[in-house]
Structure formats: C-alpha cells, structure tokens
Design an enzyme around this catalytic site. Structure first.
Site, PDB file in Angstrom:
ATOM      1  N   CYS A 596      11.045  58.843   0.622  1.00 50.14           N
ATOM      2  CA  CYS A 596      10.524  58.924  -0.744  1.00 50.14           C
ATOM      3  C   CYS A 596      11.614  58.670  -1.790  1.00 50.14           C
ATOM      4  CB  CYS A 596       9.828  60.261  -0.929  1.00 50.14           C
ATOM      5  SG  CYS A 596       8.622  60.225  -2.247  1.00 50.14           S
ATOM      6  N   ARG A 632       0.266  60.451  -9.718  1.00 46.13           N
ATOM      7  CA  ARG A 632       0.933  60.383  -8.413  1.00 46.13           C
ATOM      8  C   ARG A 632       0.012  59.889  -7.308  1.00 46.13           C
ATOM      9  NH1 ARG A 632       5.502  63.418  -9.314  1.00 46.13           N
ATOM     10  NH2 ARG A 632       6.123  63.464  -7.142  1.00 46.13           N
ATOM     11  N   HIS A 700       6.420  62.265   3.926  1.00 47.62           N
ATOM     12  CA  HIS A 700       7.016  63.584   4.141  1.00 47.62           C
ATOM     13  C   HIS A 700       6.257  64.182   5.325  1.00 47.62           C
ATOM     14  CE1 HIS A 700       8.915  63.385   0.155  1.00 47.62           C
ATOM     15  NE2 HIS A 700       7.777  62.917  -0.289  1.00 47.62           N
TER      16      HIS A 700
END
Ligand code: GLN
Length: 753
Positions: A596, A632, A700
């Site tokens: 990320c 997001r 993640h």
C-alpha cells in the site's frame, strides 16, 4: 428521526443542568456508566444510554425514553459526534483516547480527528474535557483553539474555546507493546520524544522541533498502584491558582486503562458538581453486567469476560490474562461484521507473543474469523484450538481435567470483539443461571467453588499431575483425541541440520516500522521470520526505525508497510535520502515487498492531497488521488497471481490509485466480487506490481498470513540473494505444514470468489 431529524435538539429541554457526551475509542461504555452512577450517587438525576447504543439513533432513543433529569450522560461514537453535537450542544465533551479501530470504516485516524474538530466547532459553548496524555486528543484541542481564536480575531461573535485536561503524571512502568499508533507530532511531522510512555501513544510527550507537547494537567493522577485492581491519587488544579488536596480512588477492576477511565470519570463528575465521595461510592459499587470485565462462575471455573476490539484494548486484556497464575483457559472470539470492521488485519498488531511465557495456558480461537486468529496465534508460537462457541471451551477444559491435565477449577478468560461478545455473554449468562439456579444478575464469581460435580474423585490425582504442569510452560494432553494436541508451544525446535552452512543469517529488514505499519502489515515480517525458523534457517530481523541509518548491503529481504499519509511522507523523505543504495540493492537481486503506502512510494510519483511527491522511481507506476483521503477503496479482495496456485486473499484500504506503465505487470488480476486493486477505472481489474524481485500490492490482511505461497516466493528470492552475497548456503525451503493458513485462505476465498 425520520419524522423529526432534529429530535435530539427538541428534547434537549429534558436535561436541566446540561449534558456530558463521552467519546473515544476505548472505555466509553464503562466511563459513561460510571459517570452516570457517580452523578446519581451525588443526588442528581441522570438520563443515560447505558447499554452503549451510541449512534444518533441510540442517543435519540435514550432522550425519548428517559425522564427529564439534571444531567444527560451520553456515550457517542467518534464519527457520529459531528452529527449529534450540533443538536445536543452538550455542556461537556469528554474525549478519552483515539486508537486505531475499525479503520475500514474510518480510513485513517486523521479523519476521525477532522470530524471531532468540526463537531466541536459546531457547538462553541461546549467545553472539551480531554485526555492530555493522548497527543491525538491534544492535537484536536489545539486545532479547535486555533480555529476559534482566528474566528474571534476576525470579529466573529463566538465564545472562546474552553478545555479541561486530565492525565497521569508518572510512569506506570508498563511493558511497551510493539505497535503504537501515533508517535509523530501532527503539528510539524517530527517524531515525539517521551519522558515516559504508558501504552499506545499515551504518555508525557513533547516534540523536539516545535512547541507542541503534553498540555498542563488540570486533573492529574499519581501514586498509581496495581494491586487487586487499581488505586491512585488525583489532584485538581484550579487553572494554576491553587492546588486541591489529593483524593484517593480505588477500583477492584483490573487493567492499567482503568486508571485513565477512572480519572476521566472523576474529572467530569467533579465538573458536574459531584463530591469525591460520590465518585468513590459509584466506583466501589460498580459491577458491570454488560460483558465488560464481567465475572462468572461456570463449571466451577472463575470466568472473566471482556470486550476488546482493537490492538490497544486487546493488549491491555492480555496483560490481565498474564496477571493470572497457573494453568487456565483463554478464549478469543473475533467476528468481522460491519460493526466490528470487516478488516481484521489488526489482530497482527496484538502482542500474542506474550502468551508464550504463560505457564499452562490452554488457548481457544472462536468467532467468524477463528481461522485467521488461529494462524495469528500459530505465528506467535501458540497452538489454539478452534471452537464454535464458548460452551466448547468448557467441554474441552473438562476433558483435560478428567485426564488430570488441568485443575478442575482452572479459570477461564473470554475476550471478544464487538459483535462476538453478545453471543458469548448470552451463553455465559445462560450457563451460569442453569448451573446455580440463579438469575444472571445474582450469579457472580463469588459463587465459585474450587471443585465441581463429578470432578471430586479425580481431584487428588490432578493435584499431583499438576505439580509438574505448573512448572512447565506447556500442557501436553498427549494423544490429542479431543482435538488439542498441545496448548502453548514454545518456539519450534530449530533443526540444526544446516549448522555448517548457517554461519550468516538471512537478514530481513523492516524499514521504518514506526512510520509504515498500518493494518497489521508488520505481521508480514513476523511470518517471514517464523517460516525460516521453522525450517532451521538462521534469520536476523532488523528493524530500521526512523532516525536509524538505513543500509542495504547486508540485507536479504526488504519490507515496507502501509502508512497514513503523514507518516508515508516522512518515510518517503527518509528513503529518498538513500535512494541510490536502494536502487543498487534491487539491481543486485534483492527482494522487496511493499504494501500500500510502501508500494506507492516505489513508483515515479504519488500524491499527498494535491501535493505531488516524487517517488523512488524503482517501479514503472504512478499514483494519483482523484478525491480526498475520505474517498477510499476499501474492501476484501482476492487475486489470481502468476506466483501462487491458491487465490491470493487480502484487504485493501487506500485513498490513492496506482496506474502501471505500459510494460509493467500486475501482481495479480482481481477475481473477487469485491475489491478494486490498483485503481477503479473500468475494465479488467488488477492489483499491484510484479517486477523481477519487487512485489508491490495494495493487499493488507496481513498479506502473507493466508498466502504462504507468496511468503515462500519472497523467501526463495532472499535465499538466492543471501547465497550471492555471502557465498554460503543458508538452507532450503522445505515444505511446511500450512494447513491452518490454507484453511484461513479457503474460508475467505469461498466468500469472495
Ligand atoms: N495513505 C495512503 C493512501 O491512503 C496509503 C494507505 C495505506 O498504506 N493503507 O492511499
């Protein structure tokens, strides 16, 4: 609220003297209830949302149902304060702390702060009462003050900002956890210095570069003792003019965070006119029946149930478990409902490693994400048995006791996150009632007796066997026919087959872990390390913190995690300074995993808001940001990758979008129904980049936990690099038993693909 969206404002008349709104990540329900109790103990009437329904609907319901009262004491969710406060216009907002929690909902902590600042600006008459030991709370206060001062200077007719602070003036001497939230000054982006740090980011901090530091304390705790709960003295200062006499407070409830909770209660209660005696009276009588530190007696076993829903809360709970002695059971329950956060990466930020040193602990993993929990515990060196519900825990413990491997009265701790807690609590209530024919509210640990029906005859044998169990760190039930083959295992024994070649360890560098370690990303290095250890390959973990010299010459694998924008910027500047060495490392075949934020930095440029930041230019990618940090891409995701047979599963949470150059290949194509990967343009969705030894990805999760093939791909590259660098053969990637990892992978893949 559908009929009258401003019902909260309409009902404000019910609160004669005013209201206190309790916000913060951890401790809200406990503080809210204790504060209401203290006010009642001082003879004032209270309207309170006691059960923790803390959205606007919960607050409106409490205000509709409740009788008119002197005070409203109302718990409110951090992100809903901006909705509630403009109508409620409370006298005080009591801000307890801000830790990373439900980041899939909140994005990054900065966003919660922005929202609280705007809430306070919408109600200028509200006084902010806050934990000054938390720099994230203190920064909110300083931002509101600056905005308000500017408004006043511009001639606007608003009241000046009022605040009251509380904090702890001495070190509680607690062992530090691995991951803390914010250690960076938000005013000027320098790392804080601490005189002492309690847990998380709480402590006596100051910025070496600007004047931001812990504000002066209006209410301060000192002389803190942790024996049979927590005791301390509180001093109140009247804005520096006079000092009150210290007031002693004591609670039988355990946990260092109780010191902060009680101090918050004392501060707000005092402001609302309560006497110290009424506060202590409320604390002494406090017997939570809401699953927060609730005690039971079941099957003759003392049982403690508690809520923990983020790493900081969980770590504090593990400390409570660690205070127990001798053989005992501990069961963790983790769900991933919307209220819990769909992303459970945070379990990798919990220091489960601390359990390894606990003698005779029998560990269970439950909840909808029990497979993930089992993998997390495995990498901590703890073998956990999967359970469907808390009743299975008592069955398993009873079997161990029957075999003489656990005392019949060995206690149990159950720690559950938000939506996992009610079913555990309901079952415990039911079991406690059934067992002693009492109502749950009568049942308590006081009724616990050391033996229980059917176990008496066995008791003496058990005592003898336990003498040895108590002295060893491991209970080994033996044949494992009940599904528990071993309970707590220490680090697996290293095979020394490769001793001759093992002179130089494989070096894994976790670069800037204090800046780039969001959503459990640090777990990746833990996994890489363990997978080498389990194979008997020597490994050295090198954490290169901010300020440490960063070098790559003797490194075999580099890891860069994700980070909030601010930390990512600082990390990128640090890496920029060593970009030539970094490029040389890559050229020499050094493997790199960037997640990320750590992936974005590798490209040509990336964006911080509107500001274009130069990247390291190591990969052919560019990162842009079409919206704000609130816009997001957040979801579960699964990929088909050329370097794995199983789907690669993970969780993405990023505001920026990455675009690959024409010749660059992604890490994988998105095969899940949810998830976007690199960006949200139409067409085939792909994630990350795979370029020689470089793997960049938005996943993640923790990425390597459920994707052991990817871990071994990286380790293969690290072994090659090591052989080239040292001329030695460190060992081979022999197969490992990945059944737990693959079960966790299959569970998610089935849901997503
Ligand atoms: N701050 C970056 C973004 O929002 C990266 C976040 C992350 O590492 N998860 O895009």
């Amino acid at each position: 609220m559908f009929i009258d969206p401003h019902i909260i404002a309409e009902l404000r008349w019910k609160l004669r003297k005013g209201s206190v709104v309790v916000v913060g990540t951890n401790g809200k329900t406990t503080v809210n209830n204790l504060l209401a109790d203290a006010m009642e103990a001082s003879g004032q009437s209270v309207l309170c949302n006691r059960t923790g329904a803390n959205l606007d609907s919960g607050i409106a319901s409490a205000m509709l149902q409740g009788r008119p009262a002197d005070w409203g004491v109302l718990e409110c969710d951090e992100l809903w304060l901006a909705k509630v406060l403009p109508d409620l216009r409370s006298t005080y907002v009591l801000l307890l702390n801000l830790f990373r929690d439900q980041l899939d909902r909140c994005g990054e902590i900065d966003r919660i702060q922005d929202s609280i600042v705007s809430a306070l600006q919408s109600s200028p008459e509200t006084t902010l009462v806050y934990n000054a030991d938390d720099p994230l709370c203190a920064f909110i206060a300083s931002r509101v003050k600056a905005e308000r001062d500017a408004q006043i200077a511009a001639g606007e007719d608003v009241c000046p900002f009022h605040s009251v602070t509380f904090g702890v003036v001495e070190s509680m001497n607690l062992q530090q956890n691995v991951v803390a939230d914010a250690t960076m000054c938000q005013a000027c982006s320098h790392m804080f210095e601490y005189d002492y740090r309690q847990y998380g980011q709480l402590g006596a901090y100051r910025c070496p570069s600007c004047e931001f530091s812990r504000p002066g304390l209006d209410f301060s705790a000192n002389n803190i003792r942790f024996a049979e709960g927590v005791s301390f003295d509180v001093m109140a200062r009247d804005r520096g003019r006079s000092l009150s006499r210290p007031v002693a407070l004591h609670s039988k409830l355990a946990g260092s965070y109780m010191a902060y909770n009680l101090l918050a209660v004392y501060t707000a209660a005092t402001l609302a006119g309560c006497s110290p005696e009424s506060v202590q009276k409320a604390i002494s009588a406090f017997d939570p029946k809401n699953g927060r530190l609730q005690e039971y007696c079941i099957d003759g076993r003392r049982t403690l149930l508690n809520l923990a829903k983020n790493p900081t809360g969980f770590n504090q709970n593990l400390r409570i478990v660690a205070e127990g002695e001798g053989p005992r059971g501990v069961a963790f329950f983790i769900n991933d409902q919307i209220v819990d956060g769909r992303d459970i990466s945070w379990i990798w930020d919990i220091d489960f490693e601390e359990l390894v040193s606990q003698p005779g602990l029998v560990v269970f993993a439950g909840g909808s994400r029990r497979n993930d929990l089992q993998v997390r515990l495995k990498y901590a060196g703890v073998k956990a048995q999967l359970v469907d519900g808390i009743e299975d825990v008592y069955d398993a413990l009873a079997k161990l006791s029957e075999k003489g491997q656990l005392p019949a009265d060995a206690p149990v701790s159950a720690i559950a996150n938000y939506s996992a807690l009610p079913p555990v609590k309901a079952k415990l209530d039911q079991m406690a009632e059934a067992e002693i024919g009492m109502t749950a509210s009568q049942a308590g640990a006081a009724n616990c007796t050391p033996t229980h029906t059917g176990m008496v005859a066995l008791h003496e044998d058990i005592e003898a066997q336990l003498a040895s169990a108590r002295t060893s760190a491991t209970i080994m039930p033996g044949d494992g026919d009940d599904g528990i083959s071993e309970c707590v295992e220490s680090e697996r024994p290293l095979s020394h087959a490769d001793d001759d070649s093992a002179a130089t360890p494989i070096v894994i560098a976790h670069v800037l872990p204090d800046l780039l370690n969001l959503y459990g990303d640090g777990g990746n290095v833990r996994i890489l390390e363990q997978r080498l250890r389990w194979r008997g390959i020597p490994v050295e973990m090198r954490k290169l913190h901010y300020g440490d010299p960063i070098g790559f010459d003797d490194v075999d694998l580099v890891f860069l995690g994700g980070g909030p924008d601010r930390e990512q910027k600082l990390a990128s500047e640090e890496l920029e300074a060593v970009s030539d060495e970094f490029a040389e490392y890559i050229k020499q075949g050094g493997p790199l995993l960037g997640i990320c934020g750590g992936y974005q930095i590798l490209g040509k440029t990336w964006l911080l808001g509107d500001e274009e930041v130069p990247g390291l230019g190591i990969v052919d990618a560019e990162t842009k940001r079409p919206g704000t940090s609130g816009d997001r891409l957040v979801d579960n995701i699964a990929l088909k990758s050329p370097i794995a047979n199983a789907p690669v599963v993970g969780y993405e949470n990023h505001a920026s979008r990455t675009y690959l150059g024409d010749g660059a290949s992604p890490f994988g194509t998105v095969v899940s129904r949810t998830g976007s990967g690199n960006n949200d343009t139409e067409g085939t969705k792909a994630d990350g980049i795979l370029d020689g030894n470089i793997l960049g990805t938005y996943l993640h999760g923790t990425l390597l936990a459920k994707n052991p093939e990817i871990a071994d791909w990286l380790l293969g590259k690290a072994l090659e690099r090591h052989a080239k660098r040292t001329g030695e053969k460190a060992g081979a990637l022999t197969p490992l038993d990945d059944s737990e990892e693959l079960a966790a992978n299959a569970f998610m893949a089935k849901k997503l693909v």
